[in-house]
Design a protein around this motif. Structure first.
Motif, PDB file in Angstrom:
ATOM      1  N   ALA A 157       0.838  -1.213   0.000  1.00  0.00           N
ATOM      2  CA  ALA A 157       0.000   0.000   0.000  1.00  0.00           C
ATOM      3  C   ALA A 157       0.868   1.257   0.000  1.00  0.00           C
ATOM      4  O   ALA A 157       0.604   2.208  -0.735  1.00  0.00           O
ATOM      5  CB  ALA A 157      -0.935  -0.002   1.211  1.00  0.00           C
ATOM      6  N   ALA A 158       1.897   1.256   0.822  1.00  0.00           N
ATOM      7  CA  ALA A 158       2.797   2.407   0.879  1.00  0.00           C
ATOM      8  C   ALA A 158       3.529   2.580  -0.452  1.00  0.00           C
ATOM      9  O   ALA A 158       3.673   3.697  -0.961  1.00  0.00           O
ATOM     10  CB  ALA A 158       3.789   2.248   2.026  1.00  0.00           C
TER      11      ALA A 158
ATOM     12  N   ALA B 112       2.508   1.530  -3.416  1.00  0.00           N
ATOM     13  CA  ALA B 112       1.527   1.946  -4.426  1.00  0.00           C
ATOM     14  C   ALA B 112       1.236   3.440  -4.302  1.00  0.00           C
ATOM     15  O   ALA B 112       1.130   4.158  -5.308  1.00  0.00           O
ATOM     16  CB  ALA B 112       0.245   1.135  -4.285  1.00  0.00           C
ATOM     17  N   LYS B 113       1.114   3.923  -3.077  1.00  0.00           N
ATOM     18  CA  LYS B 113       0.842   5.351  -2.857  1.00  0.00           C
ATOM     19  C   LYS B 113       2.008   6.201  -3.375  1.00  0.00           C
ATOM     20  O   LYS B 113       1.794   7.213  -4.047  1.00  0.00           O
ATOM     21  CB  LYS B 113       0.608   5.598  -1.363  1.00  0.00           C
ATOM     22  N   LEU B 114       3.213   5.793  -3.077  1.00  0.00           N
ATOM     23  CA  LEU B 114       4.391   6.539  -3.527  1.00  0.00           C
ATOM     24  C   LEU B 114       4.546   6.479  -5.056  1.00  0.00           C
ATOM     25  O   LEU B 114       4.911   7.478  -5.692  1.00  0.00           O
ATOM     26  CB  LEU B 114       5.641   6.006  -2.827  1.00  0.00           C
TER      27      LEU B 114
ATOM     28  N   ALA C 218       2.105   6.236  -7.107  1.00  0.00           N
ATOM     29  CA  ALA C 218       1.057   7.128  -7.622  1.00  0.00           C
ATOM     30  C   ALA C 218       1.517   8.582  -7.564  1.00  0.00           C
ATOM     31  O   ALA C 218       1.259   9.364  -8.492  1.00  0.00           O
ATOM     32  CB  ALA C 218      -0.237   6.935  -6.826  1.00  0.00           C
ATOM     33  N   VAL C 219       2.212   8.945  -6.492  1.00  0.00           N
ATOM     34  CA  VAL C 219       2.748  10.310  -6.368  1.00  0.00           C
ATOM     35  C   VAL C 219       3.751  10.573  -7.492  1.00  0.00           C
ATOM     36  O   VAL C 219       3.729  11.629  -8.144  1.00  0.00           O
ATOM     37  CB  VAL C 219       3.391  10.528  -4.976  1.00  0.00           C
TER      38      VAL C 219
END
Length: 184
Positions: free
Chosen positions: A142-143, A145-147, A149-150
């Protein structure tokens, strides 16, 4: 067309035979189409100012794409048309200065806009680099994937900003190229 009262052209425009002959001679218009052609150009023309005919009679002068259209002072009657590709030297120099001033203003504005966009790009590059650095140490999916995406969002924004820079440069070039038309 200008809306000054002495420049207004009504619905019924008369074109003299002389004007039709001049249109055929100077602009290559078929003689039988010349009166309508002149009328069409006059409707698109800009009122320049008061003038006088070669005989000294008062007239109104209109211009459309280097075409002078002389109209009677008190009636919508085209007296003559002629090409105008030369200008009074003093007038030409003044117009050139104005045109160049506008080109320089556009260049300054483009440079200012591009500088601001480059700042935005730099911020996005830093943001993406920081996210990339954190991605190295991220442990969860999750972390990560979030990064990612950024980073992807920053890349997308940078692409859009590069497109904006291209458009700004194209617009400035269009203005500069248009200026060439004023140098006769």
């Amino acid at each position: 067309m200008s809306t000054q009262s002495h420049a207004i052209i009504g619905e019924n425009i008369e074109v003299t035979d002389h004007a039709a002959d001049e249109a055929a001679k100077d602009f290559g218009v078929e003689r039988h189409k010349a009166k309508r052609w002149i009328t069409d150009k006059l409707r698109k023309a800009t009122f320049v100012g008061a003038s006088c005919s070669n005989l000294g009679e008062p007239a109104r002068l209109f211009a459309y794409r280097r075409m002078a259209i002389v109209v009677a002072e008190t009636e919508d009657k085209v007296i003559t048309v002629y090409p105008r590709n030369e200008a009074d030297e003093d007038m030409r120099a003044k117009v050139e200065r104005v045109v160049l001033r506008e080109v320089r203003a556009k260049e300054r504005e483009a440079k200012r806009q591009i500088t601001e966009i480059e700042r935005q790009k730099a911020d996005l590059i830093v943001e993406a680099a920081q996210a990339n650095r954190k991605l190295i140490d991220a442990r969860t999916k999750a972390a990560k994937a979030k990064l990612q995406a950024v980073i992807a969002e920053a890349d997308e924004q940078i692409t859009k900003l590069n497109e904006m820079i291209f458009e700004i440069k194209q617009d400035a070039a269009r203005v500069a190229k248009s200026a060439v038309a004023f140098f006769v």
